[in-house]
Design a protein around this motif. Structure first.
Motif, PDB file in Angstrom:
ATOM      1  N   ARG A  70       6.563  55.448   0.811  1.00 48.19           N
ATOM      2  CA  ARG A  70       6.124  54.613  -0.307  1.00 48.19           C
ATOM      3  C   ARG A  70       4.998  53.678   0.103  1.00 48.19           C
ATOM      4  NH1 ARG A  70       7.518  53.829  -5.285  1.00 48.19           N
ATOM      5  NH2 ARG A  70       9.383  55.145  -5.074  1.00 48.19           N
ATOM      6  N   ALA A  71       5.070  53.140   1.292  1.00 52.16           N
ATOM      7  CA  ALA A  71       3.992  52.261   1.761  1.00 52.16           C
ATOM      8  C   ALA A  71       2.679  53.031   1.857  1.00 52.16           C
ATOM      9  CB  ALA A  71       4.356  51.648   3.109  1.00 52.16           C
ATOM     10  N   ALA A  72       2.749  54.275   2.336  1.00 47.44           N
ATOM     11  CA  ALA A  72       1.544  55.093   2.427  1.00 47.44           C
ATOM     12  C   ALA A  72       0.991  55.410   1.045  1.00 47.44           C
ATOM     13  CB  ALA A  72       1.851  56.376   3.189  1.00 47.44           C
ATOM     14  N   LEU A  73       1.887  55.659   0.084  1.00 48.64           N
ATOM     15  CA  LEU A  73       1.452  55.937  -1.276  1.00 48.64           C
ATOM     16  C   LEU A  73       0.798  54.713  -1.904  1.00 48.64           C
ATOM     17  CD1 LEU A  73       1.346  57.771  -3.753  1.00 48.64           C
ATOM     18  CD2 LEU A  73       3.692  57.074  -4.294  1.00 48.64           C
ATOM     19  N   GLU A  74       1.404  53.558  -1.722  1.00 51.43           N
ATOM     20  CA  GLU A  74       0.817  52.332  -2.274  1.00 51.43           C
ATOM     21  C   GLU A  74      -0.547  52.042  -1.657  1.00 51.43           C
ATOM     22  OE1 GLU A  74       3.826  49.431  -1.597  1.00 51.43           O
ATOM     23  OE2 GLU A  74       5.111  50.123  -3.248  1.00 51.43           O
ATOM     24  N   LYS A  75      -0.671  52.288  -0.380  1.00 50.83           N
ATOM     25  CA  LYS A  75      -1.960  52.078   0.292  1.00 50.83           C
ATOM     26  C   LYS A  75      -3.018  53.025  -0.278  1.00 50.83           C
ATOM     27  CE  LYS A  75      -4.056  52.015   4.929  1.00 50.83           C
ATOM     28  NZ  LYS A  75      -5.068  53.080   4.714  1.00 50.83           N
ATOM     29  N   ALA A  76      -2.659  54.289  -0.477  1.00 52.89           N
ATOM     30  CA  ALA A  76      -3.600  55.252  -1.041  1.00 52.89           C
ATOM     31  C   ALA A  76      -3.999  54.856  -2.457  1.00 52.89           C
ATOM     32  CB  ALA A  76      -2.980  56.647  -1.030  1.00 52.89           C
ATOM     33  N   GLY A  77      -3.044  54.380  -3.246  1.00 48.59           N
ATOM     34  CA  GLY A  77      -3.364  53.940  -4.592  1.00 48.59           C
ATOM     35  C   GLY A  77      -4.307  52.760  -4.607  1.00 48.59           C
ATOM     36  N   ALA A  78      -4.104  51.817  -3.677  1.00 49.48           N
ATOM     37  CA  ALA A  78      -4.952  50.630  -3.615  1.00 49.48           C
ATOM     38  C   ALA A  78      -6.388  50.971  -3.230  1.00 49.48           C
ATOM     39  CB  ALA A  78      -4.370  49.633  -2.613  1.00 49.48           C
ATOM     40  N   GLU A  79      -6.565  52.099  -2.568  1.00 48.74           N
ATOM     41  CA  GLU A  79      -7.903  52.492  -2.122  1.00 48.74           C
ATOM     42  C   GLU A  79      -8.667  53.289  -3.172  1.00 48.74           C
ATOM     43  OE1 GLU A  79      -6.985  54.602   1.430  1.00 48.74           O
ATOM     44  OE2 GLU A  79      -6.735  52.777   2.649  1.00 48.74           O
ATOM     45  N   LEU A  80      -8.021  53.664  -4.271  1.00 43.11           N
ATOM     46  CA  LEU A  80      -8.711  54.414  -5.318  1.00 43.11           C
ATOM     47  C   LEU A  80      -9.691  53.532  -6.074  1.00 43.11           C
ATOM     48  CD1 LEU A  80      -5.728  56.448  -6.828  1.00 43.11           C
ATOM     49  CD2 LEU A  80      -7.562  57.338  -5.375  1.00 43.11           C
ATOM     50  N   THR A  81     -10.764  54.135  -6.556  1.00 46.65           N
ATOM     51  CA  THR A  81     -11.754  53.441  -7.368  1.00 46.65           C
ATOM     52  C   THR A  81     -11.824  54.093  -8.740  1.00 46.65           C
ATOM     53  OG1 THR A  81     -13.613  54.889  -6.794  1.00 46.65           O
ATOM     54  CG2 THR A  81     -13.086  53.082  -5.247  1.00 46.65           C
ATOM     55  N   PRO A  82     -12.438  53.443  -9.740  1.00 39.43           N
ATOM     56  CA  PRO A  82     -12.591  54.076 -11.051  1.00 39.43           C
ATOM     57  C   PRO A  82     -13.301  55.421 -10.996  1.00 39.43           C
ATOM     58  CG  PRO A  82     -13.007  51.732 -11.228  1.00 39.43           C
ATOM     59  CD  PRO A  82     -12.852  52.021  -9.761  1.00 39.43           C
ATOM     60  N   ALA A  83     -14.184  55.587 -10.036  1.00 44.23           N
ATOM     61  CA  ALA A  83     -14.855  56.882  -9.902  1.00 44.23           C
ATOM     62  C   ALA A  83     -13.873  57.978  -9.525  1.00 44.23           C
ATOM     63  CB  ALA A  83     -15.960  56.784  -8.853  1.00 44.23           C
ATOM     64  N   ASP A  84     -12.776  57.614  -8.877  1.00 51.98           N
ATOM     65  CA  ASP A  84     -11.770  58.599  -8.478  1.00 51.98           C
ATOM     66  C   ASP A  84     -10.921  59.050  -9.658  1.00 51.98           C
ATOM     67  OD1 ASP A  84     -12.402  58.514  -5.688  1.00 51.98           O
ATOM     68  OD2 ASP A  84     -11.263  56.646  -5.515  1.00 51.98           O
ATOM     69  N   HIS A  85     -10.486  58.094 -10.501  1.00 56.91           N
ATOM     70  CA  HIS A  85      -9.511  58.431 -11.545  1.00 56.91           C
ATOM     71  C   HIS A  85     -10.037  58.312 -12.957  1.00 56.91           C
ATOM     72  CE1 HIS A  85      -9.072  54.088 -11.866  1.00 56.91           C
ATOM     73  NE2 HIS A  85      -8.628  54.006 -10.625  1.00 56.91           N
ATOM     74  N   GLY A  86     -11.321  58.041 -13.140  1.00 56.73           N
ATOM     75  CA  GLY A  86     -11.895  58.028 -14.475  1.00 56.73           C
ATOM     76  C   GLY A  86     -11.259  56.985 -15.374  1.00 56.73           C
TER      77      GLY A  86
END
Length: 477
Positions: free
Chosen positions: A364-380
Motif C-alpha cells: 500500500r505504501a508503494a501504491l500511495e507513492k506511485a499515486g502521488a507521483e502521477l501528474t494530470p498528463a498521466d491520467h487526463g
C-alpha cells in the motif's frame, strides 16, 4: 443500442432502460450456450506427465453440427514438481484436413471460456471455415473448471474496474489455495502447445480478442516456429496490462468528443467529464461506467447526456447509468471467473510494489507513492485516486504473496509472421493507442482501425469492415 440519442424526456424511465441495456449487453458478451459441458478438474494420483497432453472422449458436440468436443488433459504444474491434472474442454471443427490448418480462437478475460462461443464465432468466421479448422478451448480455470470465489464474483461480476473488498480478495485466494500459482498466462501458453501437439499440426493460426491477444502474443514469443499467422483484435500489448489504466483515462476525452461529433451533440463531453470527476470525486465509478458503455452504444449518446447533466448539477441520470452498469455486469464464474481473473493478473502483472512475490506489508505504501507521483498528463481528466483505486489494482494489492513466474523480455519483437492488428477507435477497454504500441514490436503488422466501433470488433461491431479485414487477411488476400 446505437439508436440512443440525447433527449430531456422521461429521465426515470431512461434510467431503467439503461440498466436493461447494460444487462443485455453483458448477456450478449457472456452468454453461455449448451454446446459442451466441461469436466471438473481431475487431481488424481497420476503424475503430471501421465496422461497429459492428449485429447480424449471425442464426440459430436451436442446441438452443434460440424464440431466435435473432447477433453485435453494437461498437468496442473508444467514443471512437474506438483502432481495433478486438469481436463480442459475443446471444440474442434470436423474438417480436420482443412487446407490452411487450425485456426485457434482465443477469448478474453482472463476468465472467459471458449467452447460456449463456438457457434457464435463460427458464424462470424464462416467465409474462412472451408480453409481453416476452427478450434476453441476452455482455458484452465474457466468454464466448468472455473475457479470459484463467490463473494469476489458477486462484487465484480464481469468487470475488472469495480473495486472489490479486501476480505473478498483474501477469501478468494484462500479458497484457491497454493494452486493459485499455476494460473498464469504462461501456464495457459504451455497448455496451448500441448493442444497443438494433440491436434497433430505443425503450426497454429491464432485469433485472439482482448486478453486473448495477450495470450496469443505470449504463445508466439514462446513458440515462434509454431505460429503461421496472428489476428489480434482489441489489443492488449505484449508488454502487459496497466493496472492503473492510464491509457484509457487519457483516451476518454478523445473517444467521447469523437462520439459527440458523430451524433451532432452540442455539449463538450471532455469538459463535462473533467467537471464531474472533480465535483463528485467518483472517477472509478465513472471510468467503469464509460468503459462499459461502449459495449452498449459506441456513440455513447446517453452517457454524454448524463455527464452533461451531472456537470450542470444534476447527477441523477449518471447515477442511474452507473447503477445499471453494476447490475448489468453480473456474471457467474462459469461465464467469467473472477478467481481466475485475479490469479492470472496478479501473477502476470507488474505493480507499483513489484510482482506477486512482493511482501504484502509494503504494497500500500508503494501504491500511495506511485499515486502521488502521477501528474494530470498521466491520467487526463481523472485523478490519482482513480488510478490507484481500480479493481484490477486492488485485487492484487490484497492478494497473498505468491511465487512470480518468469515473464518474457518486455520488448522482444513478435516473430516475423503476418500479423493483423485490429481495433475500434471508440474502445476504452483496450484503447486503440495500444494497437500502435504493439505495432512497434510487430515486424510484419497490418493495422486496421474501424471508425465508430468499440471493443471486440469481430463479434460486436455493427460494421462488417473489421470482419472483412480478418477474412481477407486469413485467406492471404
Amino acid at each position: 443500442m446505437r439508436a440512443m440519442r440525447r433527449s430531456g424526456k422521461a429521465r426515470g424511465t431512461r434510467r431503467s432502460g439503461a440498466r436493461a441495456a447494460v444487462a443485455l449487453a453483458a448477456a450478449g458478451l457472456l452468454m453461455v450456450s449448451g454446446t459442451c459441458t466441461s469436466s471438473a478438474q481431475d487431481r488424481g494420483a497420476a503424475g503430471p506427465s501421465g496422461g497429459s497432453g492428449g485429447l480424449s472422449g471425442t464426440a459430436a458436440c451436442p446441438g452443434l453440427e460440424g464440431f466435435s468436443c473432447a477433453t485435453l488433459t494437461v498437468p496442473l504444474d508444467h514443471s512437474g514438481a506438483v502432481r495433478g491434472r486438469l481436463g480442459l474442454k475443446v471444440a474442434m471443427g470436423d474438417n480436420a484436413n482443412a487446407p490452411k490448418g487450425v485456426l485457434l480462437f482465443l477469448t478474453g478475460g482472463p476468465g472467459q471460456p471458449g467452447v460456449p462461443f463456438v457457434e457464435r464465432i463460427a458464424k462470424a468466421m464462416e467465409p474462412v471455415l472451408k480453409d481453416y479448422r476452427l478450434v476453441m478451448i476452455d482455458q484452465r480455470g474457466t468454464g466448468g473448471n472455473a475457479l470459484q470465489c463467490p463473494e469476489l464474483q458477486a462484487q465484480m461480476g464481469s468487470s475488472d474496474l469495480t473495486p472489490p473488498t479486501a476480505g473478498a480478495v483474501r477469501d478468494c485466494a484462500a479458497a484457491i489455495g497454493t494452486d493459485r500459482r499455476f494460473y498464469s498466462t504462461g501456464d495457459t501458453v504451455a497448455d496451448l502447445e500441448l493442444l497443438r501437439r494433440a491436434l497433430g499440426v505443425r503450426k497454429l493460426t491464432l485469433d485472439g480478442v482482448s486478453y486473448g491477444t495477450y495470450t496469443a502474443e505470449r504463445y508466439a514469443l514462446a513458440h515462434p516456429g509454431r505460429v503461421a499467422r496472428l489476428v489480434l483484435d482489441s489489443v492488449v500489448p505484449q508488454t502487459g496490462y496497466d493496472p492503473m489504466d492510464l491509457a484509457a483515462m487519457r483516451a476518454a476525452p478523445r473517444v467521447l468528443t469523437e462520439a459527440c461529433e458523430s451524433i451532432g451533440c452540442t455539449t463538450d463531453p471532455a469538459a463535462d467529464l473533467a467537471e464531474v470527476v472533480d465535483t463528485y470525486d467518483n472517477g472509478v465509478d465513472v471510468l467503469d461506467a464509460v468503459t462499459t458503455w461502449g459495449f452498449v452504444d459506441p456513440d455513447y449518446a446517453e452517457m454524454i447526456d448524463a455527464l452533461h447533466q451531472a456537470a450542470e448539477g444534476d447527477p441523477g441520470l449518471l447515477g442511474g447509468l452507473i447503477q445499471g452498469v453494476r447490475q448489468g455486469s453480473a456474471a457467474s464464474a462459469e461465464e467469467l471467473s473472477q478467481g481466475l481473473h485475479a490469479s492470472t493478473l496478479c501473477l502476470d502483472g507488474r505493480y507499483p510494489w513489484g510482482r506477486s512475490d512482493a511482501p504484502v506489508a509494503g504494497r500500500r505504501a508503494a501504491l500511495e507513492k506511485a499515486g502521488a507521483e502521477l501528474t494530470p498528463a498521466d491520467h487526463g481528466p481523472f485523478d490519482a485516486a482513480t488510478a490507484t483505486g481500480l479493481g484490477s489494482m486492488l485485487s492484487c494489492l490484497d492478494w497473498p504473496r505468491t511465487p512470480a513466474p518468469p515473464l518474457p523480455a518486455a520488448h522482444r519483437r513478435l516473430p516475423g509472421v503476418p500479423v493483423l492488428l485490429l481495433g475500434g477507435d471508440r474502445d476504452l477497454s483496450t484503447p486503440v493507442e495500444w494497437v500502435y504500441a504493439q505495432k512497434k514490436l510487430t515486424p510484419w503488422a497490418r493495422v486496421v482501425v474501424v471508425a465508430g466501433v468499440a471493443h471486440s470488433v469481430q463479434s460486436r461491431a455493427a460494421s462488417d469492415e473489421g470482419r472483412r479485414a480478418v477474412h481477407d487477411f486469413l485467406l492471404g488476400r
